[in-house]
Design a protein around this motif. Structure first.
Motif, PDB file in Angstrom:
ATOM      1  N   ARG A  24      89.665  -1.500 107.472  1.00  0.00           N
ATOM      2  CA  ARG A  24      89.883  -2.025 106.109  1.00  0.00           C
ATOM      3  C   ARG A  24      88.758  -2.991 105.724  1.00  0.00           C
ATOM      4  O   ARG A  24      88.197  -2.908 104.627  1.00  0.00           O
ATOM      5  N   GLY A  68      98.855   2.803 107.798  1.00  0.00           N
ATOM      6  CA  GLY A  68      97.818   1.767 107.647  1.00  0.00           C
ATOM      7  C   GLY A  68      96.573   2.318 106.964  1.00  0.00           C
ATOM      8  O   GLY A  68      95.995   1.672 106.079  1.00  0.00           O
ATOM      9  N   ALA A  70      96.866   2.933 103.256  1.00  0.00           N
ATOM     10  CA  ALA A  70      96.923   1.709 102.437  1.00  0.00           C
ATOM     11  C   ALA A  70      95.519   1.148 102.164  1.00  0.00           C
ATOM     12  O   ALA A  70      95.376   0.156 101.460  1.00  0.00           O
ATOM     13  N   ILE A  71      94.490   1.781 102.718  1.00  0.00           N
ATOM     14  CA  ILE A  71      93.119   1.297 102.485  1.00  0.00           C
ATOM     15  C   ILE A  71      92.525   2.049 101.287  1.00  0.00           C
ATOM     16  O   ILE A  71      92.482   3.286 101.300  1.00  0.00           O
ATOM     17  N   VAL A 105      92.775  -0.609 112.567  1.00  0.00           N
ATOM     18  CA  VAL A 105      92.999  -0.309 111.147  1.00  0.00           C
ATOM     19  C   VAL A 105      92.558  -1.489 110.292  1.00  0.00           C
ATOM     20  O   VAL A 105      91.918  -1.324 109.242  1.00  0.00           O
ATOM     21  N   GLU A 106      92.859  -2.702 110.750  1.00  0.00           N
ATOM     22  CA  GLU A 106      92.441  -3.888 109.987  1.00  0.00           C
ATOM     23  C   GLU A 106      90.918  -3.974 109.900  1.00  0.00           C
ATOM     24  O   GLU A 106      90.348  -4.318 108.856  1.00  0.00           O
ATOM     25  N   LYS A 121      96.405  -1.097 115.666  1.00  0.00           N
ATOM     26  CA  LYS A 121      96.676  -1.904 114.470  1.00  0.00           C
ATOM     27  C   LYS A 121      95.450  -2.762 114.123  1.00  0.00           C
ATOM     28  O   LYS A 121      95.060  -2.874 112.965  1.00  0.00           O
ATOM     29  N   VAL A 142     102.354   4.685 112.480  1.00  0.00           N
ATOM     30  CA  VAL A 142     101.816   3.363 112.126  1.00  0.00           C
ATOM     31  C   VAL A 142     100.400   3.494 111.557  1.00  0.00           C
ATOM     32  O   VAL A 142     100.064   2.918 110.507  1.00  0.00           O
ATOM     33  N   VAL A 143      99.563   4.268 112.235  1.00  0.00           N
ATOM     34  CA  VAL A 143      98.149   4.310 111.835  1.00  0.00           C
ATOM     35  C   VAL A 143      97.966   5.106 110.535  1.00  0.00           C
ATOM     36  O   VAL A 143      97.179   4.708 109.662  1.00  0.00           O
TER      37      VAL A 143
END
Ligand SMILES: Cc1ncc(COP(=O)(O)O)c(C=O)c1O
Length: 455
Positions: free
Chosen positions: A435, A335, A338-339, A431-432, A428, A331-332
């Motif tokens: 970002r 994530g 995607a940044i 990660v946000e 999660k 997952v990480v």
């Protein structure tokens, strides 16, 4: 105030005025050489942020976020009730050394006897002890960089010459004999390997280990030892199993195999680690170091470690922990990738990710801000450190920077270490937040200009 004039720092652990000043020359030159493990250093920063009422997402932790399995805890309690609370054999109690010998023999295809095993308070002490025991001043220690910081820290402390083997992202932070060969000289006394690796999660393939072994057997002096730090031996992903360099032909006689209970059984507070030495004579030297430093390790914890190694329940606990780490890894990593400005390899083991944040350091202005710092402050920081601190103080995500894992020759390498030893929901959210931080140029500029927490 501009970045290059910033000189103050109000970290919560900043020393208060001493009662009487420490006289110059109080500490030995050797002591001033000693580095540290920053994972412990940022604890007070996190506490200060929490005390101010914020939740910190802790991606800095080097310990599994799982409870000590019950069957191990029960054994520790039982042994305390049996009054196993006294001095015991400084080499480690025989039942545990026998369990370690059997475990290492079975998992590495070797035939180890208990007289070659020494028990330590964790897997950390045999690192420094090996540097003390095998190196004279001027001897050389080869170690991975990025790598566990104690390798570099202790090398300088014993007056040996640090020889970092720089690991590359494009080879999955592993290496082969070709990378190692030019670093070996007649003064090489220790070659430290760490697979699965802290901080990158890199794992060597069998072919890479074979080429490393063949170079060592051909080129390293007979007085050089391989220090195989295998403390993450149980934490491998995608169904893989650990391969030790000691299992390869000719290597058992050259290799110290080190491991412990901290990671496999989520038992960092148990302080039980061990090393298997090529000879009983070497084990005796380390036993004597134990006698000189701390006498022995609590017997009740050693009995718990024996149960950990022998009980079939341990495998069940390890498998479920590794499955959780693997899910979090997937997952990480997705994530982070995607940044914009971040790329992250998928590690093969351990519980760390080591994203390249070079793009973010450029785009957010961290490279430029670092270049403008006054030299004394520039030296203590790096673009990745500035972003790490920004992330911690402004976005409340705790990570570690590249510099925390070996300083020599790390300039221009922009990485963070993220531990995934924290729950999936927090990860999660982390990660946000990363970002958001990665595109917050104005916030970053203000943070640097304020200058309160730059390293
Ligand atoms: C590579 C490596 N070696 C050794 C240690 C030390 O382990 P312990 O806590 O058992 O002393 C650690 C801990 O993080 C580690 O990452």
């Amino acid at each position: 105030m501009t970045a290059h004039t910033v000189v103050t720092r109000s970290a919560p652990d900043a020393p208060t005025a001493p009662v009487s000043p420490v006289p110059e020359g109080l500490f030995s030159a050797r002591t001033r050489q000693l580095g540290t493990e920053n994972a412990f250093k940022i604890g007070p920063y996190i506490r200060a942020i929490e005390d101010a009422g914020h939740k910190v997402i802790k991606c800095n932790l080097g310990e599994p976020d799982f409870a000590l399995p019950k069957h191990i805890a029960d054994e520790v309690k039982r042994c305390i009730d049996l009054d196993m609370t006294h001095y015991v054999d400084p080499q480690g109690i025989l039942p545990l050394r026998e369990a370690i010998a059997a475990h290492v023999s079975r998992t590495r295809g070797l035939s180890i006897t208990a007289d070659r095993v020494v028990v330590f308070p964790g897997a950390k002490p045999p690192i420094g002890f090996s540097e003390e025991a095998y190196c004279n001043p001027g001897d050389e220690v080869i170690y991975p960089s990025p790598g566990f910081p104690i390798y570099e820290s202790f090398t300088a402390y014993v007056g040996a010459v640090p020889v970092p083997l720089h690991l590359r992202e494009d080879t999955g932070f592993s290496f082969s004999g070709r990378d190692l060969e030019p670093l070996i000289t007649g003064r090489t006394r220790l070659i430290i390997l760490n697979f699965p690796s802290n901080p990158t999660g890199g794992v060597a393939t069998r072919e890479q280990l074979e080429s490393i072994a063949s170079v060592i057997l051909r080129k390293a002096p007979a007085t050089a030892r391989v220090y195989a730090d295998e403390v993450y031996e149980d934490i491998l992903f995608d169904g893989n199993r650990h391969v030790s360099i000691a299992s390869l032909p000719g290597m058992e006689a050259r290799t110290i195999i080190a491991s412990g209970v901290s990671k496999s059984y989520a038992w960092t507070g148990g302080r039980v680690g061990w090393a298997v030495f090529p000879t009983a004579e070497e084990a005796a030297v380390f036993k004597n170091l134990n006698i000189n430093y701390f006498s022995c390790i609590p017997a009740y914890n050693q009995m718990g470690a024996k149960v950990a190694l022998e009980s079939p329940e341990s495998r069940v606990a390890i498998d479920s922990m590794v499955a959780a780490f693997q899910e979090r890894r997937d997952v990480v990593v997705a994530g982070l990738n995607a940044i914009p400005g971040i790329t992250c390899n998928k590690p093969g083991g351990a519980f760390y990710l080591f994203p390249n944040i070079g793009g973010v350091c450029e785009s957010i202005g961290a490279v430029a801000a670092h270049a403008k710092l006054a030299p004394a402050y520039r030296e203590r920081s790096s673009p990745a450190t500035l972003f790490q601190m920004f992330l911690l103080w402004q976005y409340h995500v705790a990570t570690l920077d590249r510099r925390s894992f070996g300083r020599i020759g790390c300039d221009g390498q922009h990485y963070l270490r993220l531990s995934i030893a924290t729950g999936l929901d927090d990860l999660k959210r982390g990660v946000e937040l990363i970002r958001s931080a990665a595109s917050d140029r104005d916030g970053f500029r203000a943070f640097v200009n304020e200058g309160a927490h730059l390293w």
